[in-house]
Design a protein around this motif. Sequence first.
Motif, short mmCIF file in Angstrom:
data_model
loop_
_atom_site.label_atom_id
_atom_site.label_comp_id
_atom_site.label_asym_id
_atom_site.label_seq_id
_atom_site.Cartn_x
_atom_site.Cartn_y
_atom_site.Cartn_z
N ARG B 33 9.07 4.15 8.76
CA ARG B 33 8.02 3.69 7.87
C ARG B 33 6.77 4.52 8.04
NH1 ARG B 33 8.30 -0.28 4.77
NH2 ARG B 33 6.09 0.12 4.54
N ASN B 34 6.13 4.76 6.94
CA ASN B 34 4.83 5.41 7.00
C ASN B 34 3.80 4.38 6.55
OD1 ASN B 34 2.65 6.99 6.89
ND2 ASN B 34 3.58 8.62 5.68
N TYR B 35 2.91 4.06 7.44
CA TYR B 35 1.95 3.01 7.13
C TYR B 35 0.68 3.54 6.48
CZ TYR B 35 4.85 -0.03 9.91
OH TYR B 35 5.90 -0.75 10.39
N ASP B 36 0.73 4.78 6.06
CA ASP B 36 -0.45 5.34 5.41
C ASP B 36 -0.84 4.48 4.21
OD1 ASP B 36 -2.31 6.79 4.14
OD2 ASP B 36 -1.30 8.71 4.37
N PRO B 37 -2.05 3.96 4.23
CA PRO B 37 -2.43 3.04 3.15
C PRO B 37 -2.38 3.65 1.76
CG PRO B 37 -4.32 3.58 4.51
CD PRO B 37 -3.12 4.12 5.20
N THR B 38 -2.52 4.96 1.68
CA THR B 38 -2.47 5.56 0.35
C THR B 38 -1.08 5.47 -0.25
OG1 THR B 38 -2.12 7.67 1.43
CG2 THR B 38 -4.36 7.16 0.71
N HIS B 40 0.78 2.86 0.17
CA HIS B 40 1.03 1.45 -0.15
C HIS B 40 -0.23 0.85 -0.76
CE1 HIS B 40 4.60 1.87 2.27
NE2 HIS B 40 3.86 2.37 3.22
N PRO B 41 -0.52 1.21 -1.97
CA PRO B 41 -1.76 0.71 -2.57
C PRO B 41 -1.63 -0.74 -3.04
CG PRO B 41 -0.60 2.07 -4.12
CD PRO B 41 0.23 2.05 -2.88
#
Lengths: 745, 452
Positions: B33-38, B40-41
């Motif tokens: 998983r990539n938790y980069d907020p961009t 997962h907007p």
Amino acid sequence: MAADEEELSINEQAISASEDEEGSDDERKHKKLLEAISSMGSRKRKKQNERSEASVQVSEFFVNAEGTGEKVNLSDLLGTVEKTSGASNKTKKQLRNLQSSKETLELPLNKQQTEKIQRGIAYEKTAAEVSCWRNIILQNQKAEQMVFPLNQESPGPKRVEQVVAGWKVQTPLEQEIFRLLHINSQPVDDPVLTPVEEQSLKAMSLEEAKIRRAELQKARALQSYYEAKAKREKKIKSKKYHKVQRKAKCKDFLKQFDEMVKTNPEGALEELKKMELSRMEERMSLKHQNSGKWAKSKAIMAKYDDSARKAMQEQLQMNKDLTQKIVVPSDDEHESNEEGLETIPDFVNDSEPVIDSVNPWMRGQLTHEEPEVSCVTTEDVQTAEEENEEEELVGEFERKRKLRQADEEDLIPTEEEQPASEVVEEDVVEVSDKEEEDDDDDDEEEEEEDVSEFNTLFRLMRSEKTLEEDEEGLLNEGQIRVRNIEDLEVLGEFVDPQPIAEPSLPRTAAVEATSEPPYKKKREIDLKEVLTKEAKAVKVPFLPTVVDEEERDEQISIIKEAFAGDDVISDFIKDKSKLEAAGRPEVVDLTLPGWGEWGGVGLKPSRWKRKRFRIKTAPPPPRQDQKLPDVIISENRNASVASHQVSQLPFPFQNTAQFESSIRTPIGPTWNTQSVVKNMTKPKVITKMGAIIEPMVKEDFIKNKTTTPGGKGPAIMLGENKRAKEGTKRSSEKHRGRRSQKRRK
Amino acid sequence: HQSAYESDNIKVLCRNPDDYVRETTRDIQRVPRNYDPTLHPFEVPREYTRALNATKLERVFAKPFVASLDGHRDGISCITKHAKSLSTVISGACDGEVKLWNLPRQECLRTVQAHEGFVRGICSRFCGTSFFTVGDDKTIKQWNLEAPGYGVREEPINTILGKAVFTGIDHHQRESTFVTCGQTVDIWDEQRSSPIRSFSWGVDSFSCVRYNPVETELLASCASDRSIVLYDTRESAPLRKVIMQLRSNTLCWNPMEAYYFTCANEDYNLYTYDIRHLDVPVTVHMDHVSAVLDVDYSPTGREFVSASFDKTIRIFPKDKGHSREVYHTKRMQHVICVRWSADNKYVLSGSDEMNIRLWKANASEKLGLLSTREKAAAHYNKKLIEKFQHHPQVRRIARHRHLPGDILKQKREQREMKEARRRREQNVRKHSKPGSVPLLTEKEKHVAAVVE
């Protein structure tokens, strides 16, 4: 009163009668007569019961109340006291004082009253006792999580000591045994071992000891070896050898220092300090100046001898080096270093420009934020390389999110606030532009460099950019500005450079609207031209997020077809100005002609009147899109969304910001790591399946109240308890020691 | 952990197999998983949608009724839990019959004709070996919890004949004493046939008495002179008395908070008191539309359940003025007694129409063992609902309950009456000297006096 007096008189008579042993008949007759007379009175005298309280149960009806009416006077007492010689003067005085005072003692309270008082006292006592739960109850109410049943025992087998703990000596035999054990200081509890046994247990095993000895031996051998070597080297007399050694050391040190700057900045700083110190020393001394004997001789020789000249120069150089101030590596360098280290710079991942080029009318805020985000990350990576990876990552994302949310909140990208982001963005533009322009020039270079080695190219471009900026500053700025606010490529060439200064200029919405819109020129914008430029612009090697070129061309052609006859941009600008105009407050003219002055055809109300009755309503709060020339934000209430929105501030929150922040933080696994989610979603109450939850037990929670006084404690104590006790002993001893010390002082 | 190894012209991406290889075949596939907020907007709108769905599902799965235990031949007058066994419940009926039930099998284990007339109270001994019953025949009987052997008559271990009718009984948490109420509040030793202690205050009789489960020497009783009396067995006299506007039927101590108790009142409300400040109740719990007949706390002390004459049972959070849940069925008549099971999972109600009903304490809870992921999902959903509880749609769905028509009608009626009363009071206040008609809060209205 009369009756009382009578009684008194009767008593007196009786006493006198008893006193007079002889007791004549006359007197007896007289008494009888008196009795008869008194009995004739309206009140019938009661038969007086004898007072006898021998039995256990005394009814209140049988208690003799004889003498209730009589009052013992103090004078009776005083009379006897005066006579006795033993009584002190003080008591006599007190009694006399009492005699003078008229107050009488109160009757004892009736039953109801006493019971009430008793109840009151009992209630107070109980309430006070119950209040000891207060802290525990408050604590439990505030607790984030409660696990029931309370005081769960740890699963698994218990230690014997734990099971036995709490057992008390009861029978005399046991008492005797324990007495004996205590006398001989035999351990009764915990590790059932004597001190000697304990020590032997603590000792190492044989193997461990062997290993340790071998280690020690090896260390000692190594030490002696190094010592010998150092001695040997020290004894070498050759100057050249030492010189070479020193130089090598110096080089080594420099190398190490360079590395240290990257890996261990603190250590590097210390080294720097040391270097600074040596510099100071050098400056103070004249060691490498040409004032020494050797230097002077060399100076003479230098005219003729090349080597001497060289030596001189070397020495001077050394002096220069040593006295030169050490420059701390600047942040920029760091950044560039970092970028160099990275395989691919972050902005390359940006698929935004492509999307923009395809569809220039869809501009999300995200385009603006991403570069900024990337910038932040690079900085962060610098600072926190060695830290725990995951935590760092999560924290970073949190920060990013906050940044993004903050942006969403203001919706106004203030350029002054984000200089760093701008820089990076500029770079992006530059790169793309330059590539297209200088394609031919840089062909050779590009061939030389690996295509994937984008970083070097990037750096090169950057340096070139700074040069170019001086040459064609206006155009560049324009590009920058456009890209900042909109899709960089679309409006890039046509927008005036002026708006760069926009945020710094205090421009209000009204001014913007009234003044001739600067976009009028833009009507000439030919979309095709713009878009073709766009397509060229993106020559940067992109990561897989980039759309295929063919696809892109296709899309572009579709859009071109779709908007063939439209001037979309000017329409947009018109719309926006219309909206702004609609939002502006209107001036209401309430002037009535003729009031206070002459009225009629051709007469205008006077200026002061017009001034006075033209009412300006207060301007509405500034539009959200005030500073975003290419965005329209509707501020109308959206009915379909309104039904999903909270209209009032809910109870526990004190302001909207608080509430919003509580909503803003996501708790789901999509945005948080597993452990964070677990922590955030933990339930308030956990119960164990199939376990009976017993009510609280006082002994478990309120300890000091229930501990038994000394001597009645359990015969066998847990090790921990014992230790605790010892601890208290020790501390008390310490205290004593301190006190005694103080005394000594 | 991705790393690139470079040779002269070949670049290889290699990954650590730990990142994508499962430990066992039954394990789920690992998803990096990539938790980069961009990436997962729209986190708030997405979570809001999830919350809304969770709320809807919660309502969809809210099926609280578990089972009905029938077998009594008259209305159930009292229920008690077994002290040591979760699956055993003892119930007494109005015809003097006592039944022991096995809950998981939903069957009656044993039937005892304990009394003539009503069984007024049952309590289980703390050790779980025997139980006590009191009845209209002025007797206290102690029964063995184990069934007698085949052919042996059911006989009490011990019978005590009292002078007056006993109306309630409760056993001490740890000692072998119990308390009964009737004309007086009596404290008994199990070994004796006469009370070791008697409390009375005034001449009225008592309807309920309860030991405090935490401060085990404290007692509280409801008297028919509308009062609640507190006692301490260590003291010679009762402690204090609160007289309310209407009579309290029963009361229950909070098992986790020593100084709080809640009483079920005739005036349709429940009142939680702090025994240190008896002049004003801490909370007034309103929602019932008829007299409240019984109340019992959850073993966690966070909530309590109340049974009412209006044929419903309601669950209240201990510090909230209104109920979070209402249970009713078509066939359930006046609910006379209610108990919360000792594992905090179920609620038992006994009603007039001779049935004992078993309900879930959390209507939409899934019963049985849950897998870790199920548990995590449930927790997440619960948290989501809690997070978005103030949003109108979520609230609307979460708070929706079905109520029978007559109760609804009564509720409306009462609201109207209350409003009328309020208006009247307002008018009186308007037309009288300022300050002469004080403004009373809801809490203050219901306490008539505190007697020391």
